[in-house]
Design an enzyme around this catalytic site. Sequence first.
Site, mmCIF file in Angstrom:
data_model
loop_
_atom_site.group_PDB
_atom_site.id
_atom_site.type_symbol
_atom_site.label_atom_id
_atom_site.label_comp_id
_atom_site.label_asym_id
_atom_site.label_seq_id
_atom_site.Cartn_x
_atom_site.Cartn_y
_atom_site.Cartn_z
ATOM 1 N N ALA A 286 0.811 -1.215 0.000
ATOM 2 C CA ALA A 286 0.000 0.000 0.000
ATOM 3 C C ALA A 286 0.845 1.266 0.000
ATOM 4 O O ALA A 286 0.426 2.296 -0.543
ATOM 5 C CB ALA A 286 -0.941 0.000 1.203
ATOM 6 N N THR A 287 2.029 1.230 0.593
ATOM 7 C CA THR A 287 2.879 2.424 0.582
ATOM 8 C C THR A 287 3.259 2.788 -0.844
ATOM 9 O O THR A 287 3.170 3.963 -1.246
ATOM 10 C CB THR A 287 4.136 2.209 1.437
ATOM 11 O OG1 THR A 287 3.762 2.102 2.814
ATOM 12 C CG2 THR A 287 5.111 3.374 1.282
ATOM 13 N N ASN B 216 -6.106 3.711 10.137
ATOM 14 C CA ASN B 216 -5.255 2.665 10.710
ATOM 15 C C ASN B 216 -5.072 2.799 12.220
ATOM 16 O O ASN B 216 -4.814 1.820 12.909
ATOM 17 C CB ASN B 216 -3.876 2.673 10.042
ATOM 18 C CG ASN B 216 -3.144 3.984 10.260
ATOM 19 O OD1 ASN B 216 -3.628 5.044 9.855
ATOM 20 N ND2 ASN B 216 -1.992 3.929 10.887
ATOM 21 N N GLN C 93 -6.635 -0.830 5.432
ATOM 22 C CA GLN C 93 -7.289 -1.303 6.650
ATOM 23 C C GLN C 93 -8.753 -1.660 6.428
ATOM 24 O O GLN C 93 -9.446 -2.045 7.376
ATOM 25 C CB GLN C 93 -7.182 -0.228 7.744
ATOM 26 C CG GLN C 93 -5.780 0.124 8.152
ATOM 27 C CD GLN C 93 -5.110 -0.962 8.964
ATOM 28 O OE1 GLN C 93 -5.751 -1.866 9.488
ATOM 29 N NE2 GLN C 93 -3.787 -0.886 9.085
ATOM 30 N N SER D 152 -3.408 -3.690 0.502
ATOM 31 C CA SER D 152 -2.241 -4.361 1.085
ATOM 32 C C SER D 152 -2.607 -5.785 1.447
ATOM 33 O O SER D 152 -3.592 -6.025 2.147
ATOM 34 C CB SER D 152 -1.764 -3.612 2.324
ATOM 35 O OG SER D 152 -0.672 -4.278 2.928
ATOM 36 N N HIS E 289 -0.925 -8.036 3.399
ATOM 37 C CA HIS E 289 -0.666 -8.532 4.750
ATOM 38 C C HIS E 289 -1.603 -7.953 5.794
ATOM 39 O O HIS E 289 -1.552 -8.352 6.964
ATOM 40 C CB HIS E 289 0.806 -8.304 5.151
ATOM 41 C CG HIS E 289 1.148 -6.902 5.536
ATOM 42 N ND1 HIS E 289 1.254 -6.498 6.845
ATOM 43 C CD2 HIS E 289 1.429 -5.812 4.786
ATOM 44 C CE1 HIS E 289 1.595 -5.226 6.892
ATOM 45 N NE2 HIS E 289 1.706 -4.788 5.651
ATOM 46 N N THR F 283 9.417 -7.650 -12.601
ATOM 47 C CA THR F 283 8.904 -9.016 -12.681
ATOM 48 C C THR F 283 8.041 -9.323 -11.471
ATOM 49 O O THR F 283 8.469 -9.153 -10.324
ATOM 50 C CB THR F 283 10.071 -10.017 -12.741
ATOM 51 O OG1 THR F 283 10.874 -9.728 -13.895
ATOM 52 C CG2 THR F 283 9.556 -11.440 -12.820
ATOM 53 N N CYS G 213 2.615 5.352 14.997
ATOM 54 C CA CYS G 213 3.377 5.839 13.850
ATOM 55 C C CYS G 213 4.424 6.874 14.250
ATOM 56 O O CYS G 213 5.287 7.218 13.448
ATOM 57 C CB CYS G 213 2.431 6.449 12.813
ATOM 58 S SG CYS G 213 1.351 5.233 12.028
#
Length: 399
Positions: A89-90, A169, A197, A217, A219, A255, A341
């Site tokens: 996501a970043t 988040n 999120q 994202s 994960h 790739t 954060c």
Amino acid sequence: MTVISSGPETSSPAGRRKGPIYFDFQATTPLEEKALSAMMPYLTEKFGNPHSATHRFGWEGKAGVDVARKRIAALINAEPEEITFLSGATEANNLALKGVMERAGEGRNRLIVAETEHACIRETAAYLATRGVEVTLLPVDESGLVRLDALKETLDERVALVSVMLVNNEIGVIQPLAEIAKLAHAHGALVHSDMAQAAGKIPVDVEALGLDLASLSSHKLYGPKGIGAIYVRKQVPIAPQIHGGGQEEGLRSGTLAPFLCVGFGEAARIAQGQLEADQAHVKALWDQTVDTFRQSGIAFRINGSVTHRYFGNLNVSFPGVDGARLLADLRGFAVSSGAACASSVGKTSYVLEALGVESQTAQATLRIGFGRATTADDVKEMTDAILKAVRAQTEASWR
């Protein structure tokens, strides 16, 4: 590697864990067992480069990627060709903001982002400001919701993009994206949302929300780390930020790793199939935690709207408590500070500051995350430990 075991089509909690009980599901989620199983062939016999178009090894890799793309698109009601794989996501947030602002038409040099956005949005916006983009931080009210009146006042024909996170988040609030998109589109602006999120945790429909771009994202929804995606609605102009072999229709060269794409896709499939069950599960745990705090008589504050929220996230402050000591007393539980954060650099959370939470109270804040493997017994252990720690400090202050 920690995995969550799924039943026939629904996940069941993993066996009892050793070490701290996990309550940090906003930071990351354990890998679904079925996702891991789906990934393994692409690390062994199906090892081909998915961009090799002349032999079976390449075709197998591409086939796995194609299925994954369809599953991720289905999760958010998009078309498969609107999904581009990248590292997370970043990167997706960077691509969305930089890519749109680079291609914005003449006279559209303004970017609006909510002041409570993830650091990767705020820092990307700050970078763009050094390149001449006019950046506006959109304020929120004391519940953490974007002030629509402020958005109306700041929107004009010079705005190229509005970026607002669907689920925050840190405090878990759900923003009124459909209303935000309607206002932005009336001025010809595009709308992006960081949905890291949200996707796989609450129902997401990019068409109904009116989104032009969205970041995902893996994960955060029980898939592998190192893979994410960006949704870009057809015909939306966006400039690539990574150039090379022209993969992903030229939007993101490099790739692809089929095993990561496949794991992400399988996690998305599972999430879509048990979305209602997952929501009911975390809501019950949220209610259990909050009810325990209320019945205890201790002073606490829930940060963020208690109605417009994802209930897998509870951000709670304990006024008058030493936050560092509280965290030290909770070593048996993986929870994060409300200043997650910013804690590494010793700063108070800018999200809590935006809500008007006093600095001392913000420092005594916990972000408690609930997930598929969390049990009612886990919650009882955690709440008992918090109450013991808070009461110990309170009683000491009376002496």
